[in-house]
Design a protein around this motif. Structure first.
Motif, short mmCIF file in Angstrom:
data_model
loop_
_atom_site.label_atom_id
_atom_site.label_comp_id
_atom_site.label_asym_id
_atom_site.label_seq_id
_atom_site.Cartn_x
_atom_site.Cartn_y
_atom_site.Cartn_z
N GLN A 1 18.86 -33.90 -8.16
CA GLN A 1 18.13 -33.53 -6.94
C GLN A 1 18.66 -34.28 -5.72
O GLN A 1 17.89 -34.80 -4.89
N LYS A 2 19.97 -34.34 -5.57
CA LYS A 2 20.59 -35.18 -4.53
C LYS A 2 20.17 -34.78 -3.12
O LYS A 2 19.90 -35.65 -2.28
N GLU A 3 20.12 -33.49 -2.84
CA GLU A 3 19.75 -33.04 -1.49
C GLU A 3 18.30 -33.41 -1.17
O GLU A 3 18.00 -33.89 -0.07
N LEU A 4 17.41 -33.20 -2.13
CA LEU A 4 16.00 -33.52 -1.91
C LEU A 4 15.80 -35.02 -1.73
O LEU A 4 15.05 -35.47 -0.86
N VAL A 5 16.47 -35.83 -2.56
CA VAL A 5 16.34 -37.28 -2.47
C VAL A 5 16.82 -37.76 -1.10
O VAL A 5 16.16 -38.60 -0.46
N GLU A 6 17.94 -37.25 -0.64
CA GLU A 6 18.46 -37.65 0.67
C GLU A 6 17.51 -37.24 1.79
O GLU A 6 17.27 -38.00 2.74
N PHE A 7 16.96 -36.04 1.68
CA PHE A 7 15.99 -35.55 2.67
C PHE A 7 14.79 -36.49 2.75
O PHE A 7 14.35 -36.86 3.84
N CYS A 8 14.28 -36.89 1.60
CA CYS A 8 13.10 -37.75 1.56
C CYS A 8 13.39 -39.16 2.05
O CYS A 8 12.57 -39.78 2.74
#
Length: 251
Positions: free
Chosen positions: A123-130
């Protein structure tokens, strides 16, 4: 060490009228005055039928409430913070678009998001977003939920991450279990993990993660094992028949 209490608003309560009702029920069951964290468990909603959290119709499909309003539910979640029933609030299983909608509306911060996250589904994109928005990320199924993979018959698609050669090689170097390597990888990426086990020895191992640190090259090797969305195990469709028909089904 202080025990931290968190619970989740079930899909059957994912409507404005359900927030306080289900939170008070949880507090009574837990015999607590307040929670440290309360999460909206899913972005989709089931019908609220007393005594049945997962109601199904004559075809075995989950009974869906298609009127889900995330903003109205979040407004009620914020009221629970003001009332002192929970100290913080967040979401679970929301995608970036759904989370963004809540963030643009919220007056009380989104403190946490809980999602499936493990070596094969990072979930790299979501983790970076958060991270950019100060939202803590918690990984459920951080060891890949092997039992569930086997139950679903997906072993040919999702090989056992604890037996992955890269993981085994690193585990041997540090004299650690495969699970400890996988969990340490998650923690070093700034993500909390909530592994599940009923084995006392494994529970202890899952806690003993702070006497070693993976090198940057090892982190990179483990990062490269990510399979993206095809690595997802808990897609909800496998155990809630018909749930993908909900307009807020997040995947």
């Amino acid at each position: 060490m202080k025990n931290v209490s968190f619970f989740q608003l079930p899909p059957s309560g994912n409507r404005p009228s359900g927030v306080e009702k289900f939170l008070k029920r949880s507090l009574a069951d837990l015999q607590l005055d307040y929670l440290d964290l309360y999460l909206i468990h899913t972005p989709f909603t089931f019908e609220d039928i007393e005594g049945d959290l997962h109601p199904v119709n004559e075809n075995g499909e989950i009974k869906l409430d298609l009127t889900t309003n995330h903003l109205a539910v979040w407004a009620e979640m914020e009221k629970q913070v003001v009332a002192g029933r929970t100290r913080a609030i967040g979401v679970s299983n929301f995608n970036i678009a759904q989370l963004t909608k809540v963030l643009n509306f919220a007056t009380v911060p989104v403190s946490n998001i809980q999602v499936e996250l493990h070596l094969y589904f990072q979930q790299k994109e979501l983790v970076e977003f958060c991270k950019k928005r100060g939202i803590a990320v918690t990984a459920y199924s951080p060891l890949g939920s092997r039992g569930f993979v086997e139950l679903l018959g997906k072993t040919d698609v999702l090989p056992d991450l604890l037996s992955n050669p890269v993981v085994l090689e690193i585990a041997k170097k540090y004299n650690k279990s495969s699970a400890q390597i996988v969990l340490r990888h998650t923690l070093q990426k700034g993500v909390a993990a909530i592994p599940k086990s009923t084995n006392p020895k494994r529970i202890q191992q899952n806690i003993n993660l702070f006497d070693f640190e993976l090198e940057s090259g090892e982190m990179e090797k483990l990062n490269n094992l990510d399979q993206g969305p095809k690595g997802r195990v808990c897609d909800f469709v496998s155990f809630f028949k018909g749930v993908a028909k909900h307009p807020e089904f997040p995947f």
